[in-house]
Motif scaffolding. Structure first.
Motif, short mmCIF file in Angstrom:
data_model
loop_
_atom_site.label_atom_id
_atom_site.label_comp_id
_atom_site.label_asym_id
_atom_site.label_seq_id
_atom_site.Cartn_x
_atom_site.Cartn_y
_atom_site.Cartn_z
N GLY A 10 0.80 -1.22 0.00
CA GLY A 10 0.00 0.00 0.00
C GLY A 10 0.83 1.27 0.00
O GLY A 10 0.29 2.35 0.02
N GLY A 11 2.16 1.12 0.00
CA GLY A 11 3.02 2.30 0.04
C GLY A 11 2.85 3.18 -1.18
O GLY A 11 2.83 4.41 -1.09
N GLY A 12 2.71 2.55 -2.36
CA GLY A 12 2.57 3.34 -3.58
C GLY A 12 1.29 4.15 -3.58
O GLY A 12 1.29 5.32 -3.96
N GLN A 13 0.20 3.55 -3.13
CA GLN A 13 -1.06 4.26 -3.08
C GLN A 13 -1.02 5.40 -2.07
O GLN A 13 -1.57 6.47 -2.29
CB GLN A 13 -2.19 3.28 -2.72
CG GLN A 13 -3.58 3.89 -2.74
CD GLN A 13 -4.02 4.30 -4.13
OE1 GLN A 13 -3.50 3.79 -5.12
NE2 GLN A 13 -4.94 5.23 -4.20
N ALA A 14 -0.34 5.16 -0.93
CA ALA A 14 -0.22 6.21 0.09
C ALA A 14 0.56 7.40 -0.44
O ALA A 14 0.19 8.56 -0.19
CB ALA A 14 0.45 5.64 1.34
N LYS A 15 1.61 7.13 -1.20
CA LYS A 15 2.40 8.22 -1.79
C LYS A 15 1.57 8.99 -2.80
O LYS A 15 1.69 10.22 -2.91
CB LYS A 15 3.65 7.65 -2.46
CG LYS A 15 4.69 7.14 -1.48
CD LYS A 15 5.91 6.64 -2.22
CE LYS A 15 6.98 6.14 -1.24
NZ LYS A 15 8.19 5.63 -1.94
N LYS A 16 0.73 8.28 -3.52
CA LYS A 16 -0.10 8.94 -4.52
C LYS A 16 -1.16 9.82 -3.88
O LYS A 16 -1.52 10.88 -4.41
CB LYS A 16 -0.76 7.88 -5.41
CG LYS A 16 -1.50 8.46 -6.59
CD LYS A 16 -2.02 7.36 -7.48
CE LYS A 16 -2.73 7.94 -8.71
NZ LYS A 16 -3.24 6.87 -9.60
N GLU A 17 -1.66 9.40 -2.72
CA GLU A 17 -2.70 10.16 -2.03
C GLU A 17 -2.13 11.26 -1.16
O GLU A 17 -2.87 12.12 -0.67
CB GLU A 17 -3.54 9.22 -1.16
CG GLU A 17 -4.33 8.18 -1.94
CD GLU A 17 -5.41 8.80 -2.80
OE1 GLU A 17 -5.89 9.89 -2.41
OE2 GLU A 17 -5.75 8.23 -3.84
#
Length: 227
Positions: A10-17
């Motif tokens: 979920g790190g990529g999604q967190a960075k995107k958000e």
């Protein structure tokens, strides 16, 4: 272990958000500061009204009101500065996020182009085009070979033209015998198909005209004698 896995994927999604979350927080704080700015303006107006009301009757009250007004004015300046800072930060984050999304889109486009052109070189393209030209040439030769001689049956086109011209001349001769005039369209058509030829004379035609004239004169003379 499962929590570590979820955090990893979920790190990529967190960075995107993250940019969106930061902008939402900044806008919330900006809304609060705008309300505070409006409240400080009201407080300053209120203290200014008190000072004006008591400036002649109670100088101490008027002075205290002016002091509070100055304090509100100082707080207003700080609040206005904070508002400007937040607006600048929101703009910077939005611009940076747009630049990031644009760069990612360009990167994806570059990757797609590499996949499309994978294995292709100028030499390979030239070889493919040369093969296609050769195949087209072979196809044309095959078509010519299959259709050669079809429809001709050994007939000489020049002979057909000569025979057609003779038929046209015969038609013109027949029309001359019947009417004594050459049809314009026949003469034009014959002239297009072949060179002009000397008209075939019919020695009987003048004789027929002369006989008709003599018979006419004879009928007139008989009529005069009968009278």
């Amino acid at each position: 272990m499962s929590g570590w896995g979820l955090g990893w994927f979920g790190g990529g999604q967190a960075k995107k958000e993250a940019p969106k979350k930061a902008i939402l927080q900044l806008r919330g704080q900006l809304e609060m500061l705008n309300k505070r700015e409006k409240h400080l303006h009201n407080q300053m107006d209120e203290q200014d009204a008190i000072a004006r009301k008591n400036v002649s009757t109670n100088k101490q009250v008027a002075k205290s009101a002016l002091r509070r007004k100055k304090q509100f004015e100082h707080s207003l300046e700080q609040t206005s500065s904070q508002i400007m800072t937040l607006e600048r930060e929101i703009y910077s984050i939005e611009t940076a996020n747009i630049n990031k999304e644009t760069l990612e889109a360009m990167k994806n486009a570059g990757t797609a182009m590499k996949q499309i052109h994978a294995g292709l070189t100028i030499d390979k393209v030239d070889n493919i085009m040369e093969d296609l030209r050769e195949l087209h040439a072979v196809g044309e030769e095959i078509s010519e070979a299959l259709t050669s001689g079809v429809g001709s049956n050994g007939i000489d086109e020049d002979e057909l033209d000569e025979e057609l011209a003779e038929l046209q001349q015969e038609k013109m001769d027949e029309d001359m015998l019947k009417t004594g005039n050459v049809p314009v369209h026949d003469a034009v058509s014959a002239g297009r198909e072949r060179l002009p030829q000397a008209p075939r004379t019919n020695p009987k035609a003048p004789q027929l005209v002369e006989e008709d004239d003599e018979e006419e004169e004879l009928r007139k003379l008989q009529a005069e004698m009968a009278i």
